[in-house]
Design a protein around this motif. Structure first.
Motif, mmCIF file in Angstrom:
data_model
loop_
_atom_site.group_PDB
_atom_site.id
_atom_site.type_symbol
_atom_site.label_atom_id
_atom_site.label_comp_id
_atom_site.label_asym_id
_atom_site.label_seq_id
_atom_site.Cartn_x
_atom_site.Cartn_y
_atom_site.Cartn_z
ATOM 1 N N THR A 182 0.838 -1.201 0.000
ATOM 2 C CA THR A 182 0.000 0.000 0.000
ATOM 3 C C THR A 182 0.872 1.249 0.000
ATOM 4 O O THR A 182 2.077 1.186 0.247
ATOM 5 C CB THR A 182 -0.915 0.046 1.239
ATOM 6 N N LYS A 183 0.225 2.377 -0.248
ATOM 7 C CA LYS A 183 0.920 3.661 -0.208
ATOM 8 C C LYS A 183 0.707 4.372 1.132
ATOM 9 O O LYS A 183 0.944 5.568 1.256
ATOM 10 C CB LYS A 183 0.440 4.545 -1.361
ATOM 11 N N LEU A 184 0.274 3.603 2.118
ATOM 12 C CA LEU A 184 0.110 4.165 3.457
ATOM 13 C C LEU A 184 1.469 4.512 4.052
ATOM 14 O O LEU A 184 2.483 3.899 3.700
ATOM 15 C CB LEU A 184 -0.612 3.163 4.358
ATOM 16 N N ASP A 185 1.485 5.480 4.971
ATOM 17 C CA ASP A 185 2.775 5.861 5.563
ATOM 18 C C ASP A 185 3.266 4.772 6.514
ATOM 19 O O ASP A 185 2.520 3.862 6.899
ATOM 20 C CB ASP A 185 2.685 7.227 6.262
ATOM 21 N N ALA A 186 4.525 4.883 6.897
ATOM 22 C CA ALA A 186 5.167 3.837 7.692
ATOM 23 C C ALA A 186 4.470 3.615 9.032
ATOM 24 O O ALA A 186 4.354 2.481 9.507
ATOM 25 C CB ALA A 186 6.640 4.188 7.914
ATOM 26 N N THR A 187 3.973 4.686 9.639
ATOM 27 C CA THR A 187 3.300 4.556 10.933
ATOM 28 C C THR A 187 2.029 3.729 10.813
ATOM 29 O O THR A 187 1.772 2.837 11.626
ATOM 30 C CB THR A 187 2.963 5.950 11.503
ATOM 31 N N MET A 188 1.236 4.031 9.780
ATOM 32 C CA MET A 188 -0.005 3.282 9.585
ATOM 33 C C MET A 188 0.282 1.830 9.227
ATOM 34 O O MET A 188 -0.397 0.911 9.711
ATOM 35 C CB MET A 188 -0.850 3.943 8.491
ATOM 36 N N ARG A 189 1.301 1.598 8.401
ATOM 37 C CA ARG A 189 1.646 0.211 8.059
ATOM 38 C C ARG A 189 2.076 -0.550 9.305
ATOM 39 O O ARG A 189 1.722 -1.719 9.485
ATOM 40 C CB ARG A 189 2.758 0.174 6.993
ATOM 41 N N TYR A 190 2.838 0.114 10.165
ATOM 42 C CA TYR A 190 3.272 -0.525 11.415
ATOM 43 C C TYR A 190 2.062 -0.907 12.266
ATOM 44 O O TYR A 190 2.002 -2.008 12.817
ATOM 45 C CB TYR A 190 4.186 0.432 12.199
ATOM 46 N N GLU A 191 1.113 0.020 12.394
ATOM 47 C CA GLU A 191 -0.092 -0.243 13.187
ATOM 48 C C GLU A 191 -0.864 -1.441 12.623
ATOM 49 O O GLU A 191 -1.351 -2.296 13.370
ATOM 50 C CB GLU A 191 -0.990 0.997 13.210
ATOM 51 N N LEU A 192 -0.976 -1.516 11.300
ATOM 52 C CA LEU A 192 -1.712 -2.611 10.667
ATOM 53 C C LEU A 192 -0.989 -3.943 10.848
ATOM 54 O O LEU A 192 -1.615 -4.967 11.145
ATOM 55 C CB LEU A 192 -1.922 -2.320 9.179
ATOM 56 N N HIS A 193 0.324 -3.943 10.674
ATOM 57 C CA HIS A 193 1.103 -5.167 10.899
ATOM 58 C C HIS A 193 0.968 -5.636 12.351
ATOM 59 O O HIS A 193 0.836 -6.835 12.622
ATOM 60 C CB HIS A 193 2.579 -4.939 10.564
ATOM 61 N N ALA A 194 1.007 -4.679 13.291
ATOM 62 C CA ALA A 194 0.903 -5.018 14.707
ATOM 63 C C ALA A 194 -0.478 -5.585 15.024
ATOM 64 O O ALA A 194 -0.599 -6.563 15.777
ATOM 65 C CB ALA A 194 1.180 -3.778 15.564
ATOM 66 N N ARG A 195 -1.513 -4.981 14.450
ATOM 67 C CA ARG A 195 -2.867 -5.492 14.686
ATOM 68 C C ARG A 195 -3.004 -6.896 14.110
ATOM 69 O O ARG A 195 -3.577 -7.777 14.751
ATOM 70 C CB ARG A 195 -3.900 -4.557 14.062
ATOM 71 N N LEU A 196 -2.487 -7.109 12.913
ATOM 72 C CA LEU A 196 -2.557 -8.425 12.293
ATOM 73 C C LEU A 196 -1.822 -9.465 13.134
ATOM 74 O O LEU A 196 -2.305 -10.592 13.312
ATOM 75 C CB LEU A 196 -1.971 -8.364 10.878
#
Length: 249
Positions: A124-138
């Motif tokens: 995705t083109k989401l920023d690094a912070t949002m990607r981190y949050e999504l990976h952590a939630r997953l």
């Protein structure tokens, strides 16, 4: 092989009928690996014993890849719901029952849903912070190995004249958490502008599966982000609007 009778025109594909066979011809833009993966998924799901069209062949037709399966006569559940709106609740019951029955099966050779979603989040083109949050939630979600369709919607259910349901189109099949599959179905209803049906579906799924609605909702940002990688601009905009919502009521 005759390609005279068109029975469906999904995006970048045309499905023909030739006697007792259905021939899905892919656009030239489709990767060979994606076509072969769909065929392999279909063959593996066949082994579970679920009612699906049987894989017959994979070949090239006029330079385009094609998957040939058993032709299943009938109407899609989406067609029946449109033709008989007064039966929506009855059809939704059938729809959810089919999904829950599918989730009872395992298909250990399929790709893992969590691995696929982690890859998609990175794309995705989401920023690094949002990607981190999504990976952590997953990473915090329960890892299951249930058979998940990945595109479970009424258009992918065929009901024969005798009333037997078949599940079609296994391109996105994985093994993973059933609630992620339900979150995807909910978002598909919303993408089609069927918000009320989406709510009824989710309530019914949670009731029948004894799953907390909040748990399925926790999957929404993850699933939305992973699905936003493909699709048109309108779909991406809608899906990404779900990604930025971290908590649901």
């Amino acid at each position: 092989m005759k390609l005279d009778t068109i029975i469906a025109t999904p995006e970048k594909k045309v499905v023909y009928r030739d006697g007792d066979q259905a021939i899905k011809v892919f656009d030239e833009s489709y990767k060979k690996s994606d076509v072969l993966n769909e065929a392999l998924n279909t063959a593996r799901v066949e082994e579970t014993g679920l009612a699906i069209p049987q894989l017959i062949d994979v070949q090239q037709i006029d330079g385009k890849w094609a998957i040939i399966t058993e032709y299943i006569p009938g109407k899609t559940l989406a067609q029946l719901m449109e033709e008989n709106p007064e039966k929506e609740d009855e059809y939704l019951e059938l729809f959810v029952d089919l999904q829950l029955d599918m989730h009872k099966h395992v298909c250990p050779m399929l790709n893992m849903l969590t691995e696929k979603m982690n890859r998609k989040i990175d794309q995705t083109k989401l920023d690094a912070t949002m990607r981190y949050e999504l990976h952590a939630r997953l990473a915090s979600m329960h890892v299951h190995k249930k058979l998940c369709h990945g595109d479970f919607n009424p258009s992918n259910i065929i009901i024969t004249p005798e009333g037997k349901p078949y599940i079609i189109d296994w391109a996105h099949a994985t093994q993973g958490n059933a609630s992620a599959d339900a979150a995807r179905t909910y978002l598909l209803f919303c993408l089609s502008g069927e918000e009320e049906t989406a709510k009824k579906y989710l309530q019914l799924f949670c009731k029948k599966s004894d799953t907390a609605m909040q748990y399925v909702q926790k999957w929404m940002p993850i699933v939305a982000a992973s699905q936003s990688v493909k699709g048109n601009e309108h779909e991406r905009e809608f899906l990404l609007s779900w990604v930025v919502v971290v908590d649901y009521q």
